[in-house]
Design a protein around this motif. Structure first.
Motif, PDB file in Angstrom:
ATOM      1  N   GLN A 128       0.840  -1.191   0.000  1.00 10.17           N
ATOM      2  CA  GLN A 128       0.000   0.000   0.000  1.00 10.17           C
ATOM      3  C   GLN A 128       0.877   1.244   0.000  1.00 10.17           C
ATOM      4  OE1 GLN A 128      -2.507  -0.778   3.532  1.00 10.17           O
ATOM      5  NE2 GLN A 128      -4.261  -0.647   2.170  1.00 10.17           N
ATOM      6  N   ARG A 129       0.357   2.309  -0.567  1.00  6.43           N
ATOM      7  CA  ARG A 129       1.066   3.586  -0.552  1.00  6.43           C
ATOM      8  C   ARG A 129       0.093   4.687  -0.158  1.00  6.43           C
ATOM      9  NH1 ARG A 129       0.384   2.447  -6.091  1.00  6.43           N
ATOM     10  NH2 ARG A 129      -0.721   4.046  -7.292  1.00  6.43           N
ATOM     11  N   LEU A 130       0.665   5.763   0.344  1.00 10.46           N
ATOM     12  CA  LEU A 130      -0.125   6.925   0.746  1.00 10.46           C
ATOM     13  C   LEU A 130       0.575   8.161   0.205  1.00 10.46           C
ATOM     14  CD1 LEU A 130      -1.632   7.629   4.257  1.00 10.46           C
ATOM     15  CD2 LEU A 130      -0.538   9.422   2.932  1.00 10.46           C
ATOM     16  N   CYS A 131      -0.146   8.942  -0.566  1.00  7.54           N
ATOM     17  CA  CYS A 131       0.411  10.172  -1.121  1.00  7.54           C
ATOM     18  C   CYS A 131       0.064  11.334  -0.200  1.00  7.54           C
ATOM     19  CB  CYS A 131      -0.139  10.422  -2.524  1.00  7.54           C
ATOM     20  SG  CYS A 131       0.495  11.940  -3.284  1.00  7.54           S
ATOM     21  N   THR A 132       1.071  12.095   0.221  1.00  6.09           N
ATOM     22  CA  THR A 132       0.815  13.209   1.131  1.00  6.09           C
ATOM     23  C   THR A 132       0.089  14.362   0.434  1.00  6.09           C
ATOM     24  OG1 THR A 132       3.122  13.864   0.733  1.00  6.09           O
ATOM     25  CG2 THR A 132       2.637  12.725   2.790  1.00  6.09           C
ATOM     26  N   ILE A 133       0.125  14.393  -0.884  1.00 13.97           N
ATOM     27  CA  ILE A 133      -0.686  15.378  -1.605  1.00 13.97           C
ATOM     28  C   ILE A 133      -2.161  15.043  -1.412  1.00 13.97           C
ATOM     29  CG2 ILE A 133      -1.296  16.300  -3.872  1.00 13.97           C
ATOM     30  CD1 ILE A 133       1.592  15.868  -4.736  1.00 13.97           C
ATOM     31  N   ALA A 134      -2.491  13.754  -1.598  1.00 12.23           N
ATOM     32  CA  ALA A 134      -3.877  13.316  -1.418  1.00 12.23           C
ATOM     33  C   ALA A 134      -4.324  13.517   0.027  1.00 12.23           C
ATOM     34  CB  ALA A 134      -4.019  11.855  -1.827  1.00 12.23           C
ATOM     35  N   LEU A 135      -3.436  13.246   0.986  1.00 14.03           N
ATOM     36  CA  LEU A 135      -3.795  13.413   2.396  1.00 14.03           C
ATOM     37  C   LEU A 135      -4.047  14.884   2.721  1.00 14.03           C
ATOM     38  CD1 LEU A 135      -4.238  12.263   5.194  1.00 14.03           C
ATOM     39  CD2 LEU A 135      -1.764  12.372   5.580  1.00 14.03           C
ATOM     40  N   SER A 136      -3.228  15.781   2.160  1.00 14.77           N
ATOM     41  CA  SER A 136      -3.432  17.205   2.427  1.00 14.77           C
ATOM     42  C   SER A 136      -4.780  17.673   1.883  1.00 14.77           C
ATOM     43  CB  SER A 136      -2.289  18.032   1.824  1.00 14.77           C
ATOM     44  OG  SER A 136      -2.304  17.990   0.407  1.00 14.77           O
ATOM     45  N   LYS A 137      -5.228  17.068   0.772  1.00 12.46           N
ATOM     46  CA  LYS A 137      -6.552  17.407   0.227  1.00 12.46           C
ATOM     47  C   LYS A 137      -7.655  16.893   1.139  1.00 12.46           C
ATOM     48  CE  LYS A 137      -5.072  17.356  -4.627  1.00 12.46           C
ATOM     49  NZ  LYS A 137      -5.219  16.673  -5.928  1.00 12.46           N
ATOM     50  N   GLU A 138      -7.466  15.656   1.658  1.00 10.61           N
ATOM     51  CA  GLU A 138      -8.460  15.096   2.571  1.00 10.61           C
ATOM     52  C   GLU A 138      -8.593  15.963   3.822  1.00 10.61           C
ATOM     53  OE1 GLU A 138     -10.471  12.497   2.321  1.00 10.61           O
ATOM     54  OE2 GLU A 138      -9.791  11.859   0.342  1.00 10.61           O
ATOM     55  N   LEU A 139      -7.470  16.517   4.276  1.00 13.88           N
ATOM     56  CA  LEU A 139      -7.478  17.359   5.474  1.00 13.88           C
ATOM     57  C   LEU A 139      -7.949  18.781   5.190  1.00 13.88           C
ATOM     58  CD1 LEU A 139      -4.067  16.249   7.048  1.00 13.88           C
ATOM     59  CD2 LEU A 139      -6.361  15.646   7.855  1.00 13.88           C
ATOM     60  N   GLY A 140      -8.014  19.143   3.915  1.00 12.88           N
ATOM     61  CA  GLY A 140      -8.419  20.503   3.555  1.00 12.88           C
ATOM     62  C   GLY A 140      -7.397  21.546   3.952  1.00 12.88           C
ATOM     63  N   LEU A 141      -6.123  21.199   3.869  1.00  8.57           N
ATOM     64  CA  LEU A 141      -5.081  22.149   4.259  1.00  8.57           C
ATOM     65  C   LEU A 141      -5.056  23.343   3.295  1.00  8.57           C
ATOM     66  CD1 LEU A 141      -2.108  19.751   5.153  1.00  8.57           C
ATOM     67  CD2 LEU A 141      -3.911  20.643   6.635  1.00  8.57           C
ATOM     68  N   PRO A 142      -4.937  24.548   3.809  1.00 12.87           N
ATOM     69  CA  PRO A 142      -4.951  25.748   2.953  1.00 12.87           C
ATOM     70  C   PRO A 142      -3.585  25.993   2.309  1.00 12.87           C
ATOM     71  CG  PRO A 142      -4.738  26.401   5.238  1.00 12.87           C
ATOM     72  CD  PRO A 142      -4.898  24.904   5.256  1.00 12.87           C
ATOM     73  N   LEU A 143      -3.189  25.125   1.391  1.00 21.36           N
ATOM     74  CA  LEU A 143      -1.885  25.245   0.746  1.00 21.36           C
ATOM     75  C   LEU A 143      -2.009  25.991  -0.571  1.00 21.36           C
ATOM     76  CD1 LEU A 143      -0.605  21.572   1.273  1.00 21.36           C
ATOM     77  CD2 LEU A 143      -0.290  23.551   2.774  1.00 21.36           C
ATOM     78  N   PRO A 144      -1.030  26.834  -0.926  1.00 21.29           N
ATOM     79  CA  PRO A 144      -1.087  27.567  -2.197  1.00 21.29           C
ATOM     80  C   PRO A 144      -0.876  26.669  -3.401  1.00 21.29           C
ATOM     81  CG  PRO A 144       1.013  27.962  -1.113  1.00 21.29           C
ATOM     82  CD  PRO A 144       0.154  27.210  -0.133  1.00 21.29           C
ATOM     83  N   ASN A 145      -0.192  25.533  -3.196  1.00 24.72           N
ATOM     84  CA  ASN A 145       0.055  24.568  -4.261  1.00 24.72           C
ATOM     85  C   ASN A 145       0.399  23.234  -3.596  1.00 24.72           C
ATOM     86  OD1 ASN A 145       2.944  24.629  -3.592  1.00 24.72           O
ATOM     87  ND2 ASN A 145       2.951  26.614  -4.635  1.00 24.72           N
TER      88      ASN A 145
END
Length: 330
Positions: A128-145
């Motif tokens: 299994q793998r986990l992408c931290t980009i996908a996780l940041s979207k799940e968390l709704g982090l207010p990132l500029p990119n």
């Protein structure tokens, strides 16, 4: 290490379904193509709650030009005495075994690692793998990119040597820990994807449709290697867009975007075998877009919205491939 008590979940609240350990990985490579090679790799092993257990780093002799030295800083001279990938494969496997692979844009790191193991006629011990980009979207982090530096800045992690595998892995490990705890506190399901052993091949694929509607593995032998090749032109005319509730039809133009559980090229070859046309870009003529992240901002997803192109996820596409309607007059 960062102080992240504010994001820590209480022991009683920790989701029982979460993985028991993680391997935060970063690899630097000679380039981005499927025949490029790993030139350095780093792994931070974390426990179930994201605490660092240990870390490991190695350079790797790619047996070719190191590529963009101005990015990763590793010259041919620096890599000349480095071990070959088969020499470090066992140690690397020990670091990955029984853990979820965590990476920033994980599909890239996983693909490069899986291909190196395929060349070494071995199998990467990752399921299994986990992408931290996908996780940041799940968390709704207010990132500029979706850059690693933006994720690091959000959690106050200081990056010292960008594009150095060991420092990138450290930064990601420190940013992943509060992300994981925030997900646990919120009861968020982690965006885990399956890592199937790499199924590449040494000759033309021999995929055949089975009576059950599935596909035989044919030429996709584990550990074999397929050189790049051009697919033949689709022999069927484009019948237009896919309509929900109806089957796919031979000649339809299919585009893919983002990460997939099944190796992308295997999915594409299944589609070609079924008589579909693989589109490398999305246009008004595209019949269907396949993506597991329809809310992403990739150019294909954006264009699909603009053009009204139908969108399905990987699982739905797999079901549709079971019964593709013949082209008119075929």
């Amino acid at each position: 290490m960062l102080e992240d008590l504010a994001t820590a979940a209480s022991p009683a609240a920790w989701p029982a379904a979460y993985p028991k350990g993680y391997a935060v990985v970063d690899v630097e490579t000679t380039g981005l193509a499927r025949d490029d090679r790993i030139i350095s790799a780093a792994v931070y092993r974390l426990d179930a709650r994201g605490e660092v257990e240990d870390h490991w780093y190695t350079t790797v002799n790619p047996e070719r030009d190191p590529g963009p030295v101005w990015i990763h800083g590793l010259t041919s001279e620096m890599l000349e005495g480095a071990p070959l990938f088969p020499d470090i494969a066992e140690e690397f496997a020990t670091r990955l075994a029984d853990r979820v692979l965590v990476a920033h844009n994980a599909v890239f790191d996983w693909s490069m690692i899986a291909r190196e193991y395929a060349r070494a006629e071995r199998e990467a011990p990752v399921r299994q793998r986990l992408c931290t980009i996908a996780l940041s979207k799940e968390l709704g982090l207010p990132l500029p990119n979706h850059k690693l530096e933006s994720l690091a800045a959000h959690f106050g992690v200081v990056q010292q040597r960008a594009h150095h595998a060991l420092d990138d892995a450290r930064v990601l490990a420190e940013a992943f820990r509060p992300s994981l705890r925030a997900a646990a506190r919120g009861g968020i399901r982690l965006p885990l994807l399956e890592c199937r052993p790499l199924t590449e091949w040494s000759a033309a694929p021999r995929i055949g449709r089975q009576p059950s509607g599935g596909y035989s593995s044919g030429g996709y032998g584990a550990g074999s290697w397929r050189p790049s090749r051009k697919r033949p032109a689709c022999p069927y005319p484009n019948p237009g867009r896919y309509e929900a509730g109806k089957p796919l039809k031979q000649g339809m133009r299919i585009a893919f975007s983002g990460d997939t559980s099944t190796d992308r090229e295997l999915l594409e070859d299944r589609a070609v075998e079924a008589g579909l046309h693989i589109a490398t870009s999305l246009s008004r003529l595209t019949s269907l877009l396949v993506t597991n992240d329809p809310d992403s901002g990739t150019s294909k997803v954006v264009k699909a919205r603009q053009y009204g192109t139908p969108v399905v996820d990987e699982a739905a596409f797999g079901q549709l491939l079971r019964d593709v309607e013949p082209a008119s007059g075929a």
